[in-house]
Design a protein around this motif. Sequence first.
Motif, PDB file in Angstrom:
ATOM      1  N   SER A   1      26.995  34.214  36.111  1.00 27.58           N
ATOM      2  CA  SER A   1      28.334  34.773  36.306  1.00 27.58           C
ATOM      3  C   SER A   1      28.286  36.287  36.130  1.00 27.58           C
ATOM      4  O   SER A   1      27.388  36.832  35.477  1.00 27.58           O
ATOM      5  N   SER A   2      29.249  36.961  36.688  1.00 31.57           N
ATOM      6  CA  SER A   2      29.297  38.421  36.551  1.00 31.57           C
ATOM      7  C   SER A   2      29.462  38.809  35.085  1.00 31.57           C
ATOM      8  O   SER A   2      28.891  39.809  34.639  1.00 31.57           O
ATOM      9  N   ARG A   3      30.179  38.008  34.317  1.00 28.92           N
ATOM     10  CA  ARG A   3      30.368  38.288  32.889  1.00 28.92           C
ATOM     11  C   ARG A   3      29.038  38.199  32.137  1.00 28.92           C
ATOM     12  O   ARG A   3      28.707  39.078  31.341  1.00 28.92           O
ATOM     13  N   ASN A   4      28.275  37.130  32.388  1.00 32.62           N
ATOM     14  CA  ASN A   4      26.966  36.989  31.743  1.00 32.62           C
ATOM     15  C   ASN A   4      26.008  38.078  32.201  1.00 32.62           C
ATOM     16  O   ASN A   4      25.253  38.637  31.400  1.00 32.62           O
ATOM     17  N   CYS A   5      26.035  38.391  33.478  1.00 38.04           N
ATOM     18  CA  CYS A   5      25.154  39.423  34.020  1.00 38.04           C
ATOM     19  C   CYS A   5      25.429  40.762  33.350  1.00 38.04           C
ATOM     20  O   CYS A   5      24.496  41.468  32.941  1.00 38.04           O
ATOM     21  N   GLU A   6      26.680  41.120  33.216  1.00 35.43           N
ATOM     22  CA  GLU A   6      27.043  42.391  32.581  1.00 35.43           C
ATOM     23  C   GLU A   6      26.640  42.405  31.105  1.00 35.43           C
ATOM     24  O   GLU A   6      26.172  43.426  30.595  1.00 35.43           O
ATOM     25  N   ALA A   7      26.810  41.280  30.415  1.00 36.10           N
ATOM     26  CA  ALA A   7      26.436  41.214  28.998  1.00 36.10           C
ATOM     27  C   ALA A   7      24.930  41.398  28.824  1.00 36.10           C
ATOM     28  O   ALA A   7      24.484  42.149  27.951  1.00 36.10           O
ATOM     29  N   VAL A   8      24.146  40.740  29.670  1.00 34.30           N
ATOM     30  CA  VAL A   8      22.686  40.880  29.597  1.00 34.30           C
ATOM     31  C   VAL A   8      22.285  42.311  29.954  1.00 34.30           C
ATOM     32  O   VAL A   8      21.425  42.904  29.298  1.00 34.30           O
ATOM     33  N   LYS A   9      22.926  42.877  30.956  1.00 36.98           N
ATOM     34  CA  LYS A   9      22.616  44.256  31.358  1.00 36.98           C
ATOM     35  C   LYS A   9      22.934  45.242  30.233  1.00 36.98           C
ATOM     36  O   LYS A   9      22.160  46.154  29.966  1.00 36.98           O
ATOM     37  N   ARG A  10      24.057  45.049  29.545  1.00 42.40           N
ATOM     38  CA  ARG A  10      24.402  45.933  28.422  1.00 42.40           C
ATOM     39  C   ARG A  10      23.357  45.836  27.315  1.00 42.40           C
ATOM     40  O   ARG A  10      22.972  46.848  26.730  1.00 42.40           O
TER      41      ARG A  10
ATOM     42  N   GLN B   1      16.880  43.373  17.908  1.00 41.28           N
ATOM     43  CA  GLN B   1      15.757  43.853  18.703  1.00 41.28           C
ATOM     44  C   GLN B   1      15.542  43.025  19.959  1.00 41.28           C
ATOM     45  O   GLN B   1      14.987  43.511  20.936  1.00 41.28           O
ATOM     46  N   ALA B   2      15.985  41.761  19.935  1.00 43.88           N
ATOM     47  CA  ALA B   2      15.772  40.881  21.082  1.00 43.88           C
ATOM     48  C   ALA B   2      16.804  39.769  21.065  1.00 43.88           C
ATOM     49  O   ALA B   2      17.349  39.421  20.017  1.00 43.88           O
ATOM     50  N   ILE B   3      17.059  39.230  22.242  1.00 43.79           N
ATOM     51  CA  ILE B   3      17.861  38.013  22.365  1.00 43.79           C
ATOM     52  C   ILE B   3      17.058  37.020  23.193  1.00 43.79           C
ATOM     53  O   ILE B   3      16.305  37.391  24.089  1.00 43.79           O
ATOM     54  N   VAL B   4      17.208  35.750  22.856  1.00 44.21           N
ATOM     55  CA  VAL B   4      16.540  34.672  23.581  1.00 44.21           C
ATOM     56  C   VAL B   4      17.621  33.873  24.288  1.00 44.21           C
ATOM     57  O   VAL B   4      18.583  33.429  23.664  1.00 44.21           O
ATOM     58  N   LEU B   5      17.462  33.707  25.586  1.00 48.07           N
ATOM     59  CA  LEU B   5      18.465  33.025  26.396  1.00 48.07           C
ATOM     60  C   LEU B   5      17.865  31.815  27.100  1.00 48.07           C
ATOM     61  O   LEU B   5      16.826  31.928  27.752  1.00 48.07           O
ATOM     62  N   ASP B   6      18.520  30.681  26.970  1.00 46.13           N
ATOM     63  CA  ASP B   6      18.163  29.506  27.749  1.00 46.13           C
ATOM     64  C   ASP B   6      18.807  29.675  29.124  1.00 46.13           C
ATOM     65  O   ASP B   6      19.884  30.255  29.248  1.00 46.13           O
ATOM     66  N   LEU B   7      18.142  29.166  30.145  1.00 40.06           N
ATOM     67  CA  LEU B   7      18.689  29.320  31.496  1.00 40.06           C
ATOM     68  C   LEU B   7      19.725  28.254  31.825  1.00 40.06           C
ATOM     69  O   LEU B   7      20.903  28.544  31.977  1.00 40.06           O
ATOM     70  N   ASP B   8      19.293  27.017  31.956  1.00 39.85           N
ATOM     71  CA  ASP B   8      20.134  25.947  32.486  1.00 39.85           C
ATOM     72  C   ASP B   8      21.266  25.574  31.538  1.00 39.85           C
ATOM     73  O   ASP B   8      21.048  25.182  30.401  1.00 39.85           O
ATOM     74  N   GLY B   9      22.482  25.727  32.036  1.00 40.86           N
ATOM     75  CA  GLY B   9      23.655  25.346  31.266  1.00 40.86           C
ATOM     76  C   GLY B   9      24.067  26.376  30.221  1.00 40.86           C
ATOM     77  O   GLY B   9      25.057  26.190  29.530  1.00 40.86           O
ATOM     78  N   THR B  10      23.312  27.440  30.077  1.00 47.84           N
ATOM     79  CA  THR B  10      23.658  28.491  29.120  1.00 47.84           C
ATOM     80  C   THR B  10      23.890  29.792  29.871  1.00 47.84           C
ATOM     81  O   THR B  10      25.023  30.233  30.008  1.00 47.84           O
ATOM     82  N   LEU B  11      22.827  30.390  30.360  1.00 44.65           N
ATOM     83  CA  LEU B  11      22.962  31.636  31.119  1.00 44.65           C
ATOM     84  C   LEU B  11      23.397  31.340  32.556  1.00 44.65           C
ATOM     85  O   LEU B  11      24.211  32.051  33.124  1.00 44.65           O
ATOM     86  N   LEU B  12      22.856  30.272  33.118  1.00 45.12           N
ATOM     87  CA  LEU B  12      23.160  29.906  34.510  1.00 45.12           C
ATOM     88  C   LEU B  12      24.180  28.784  34.556  1.00 45.12           C
ATOM     89  O   LEU B  12      24.167  27.871  33.725  1.00 45.12           O
TER      90      LEU B  12
END
Length: 55
Positions: free
Chosen positions: A25-34, A7-18
Amino acid sequence: MQMSVIQAIVLDLDGTLLGSDNSISSRNCEAVKRCYDSGIHIIVATARPPRAANQ
């Protein structure tokens, strides 16, 4: 055994998502968008102040 629905995902920004340059990255962006497009809630977890996290 029944699989649970995500139902949800929790993402840390620094050093994880960013990356080190504060970009996503385009890969992370696409995964979050999906995930978002699938109806999964995106929750950001960070020690940044709210104003900085919104950017």
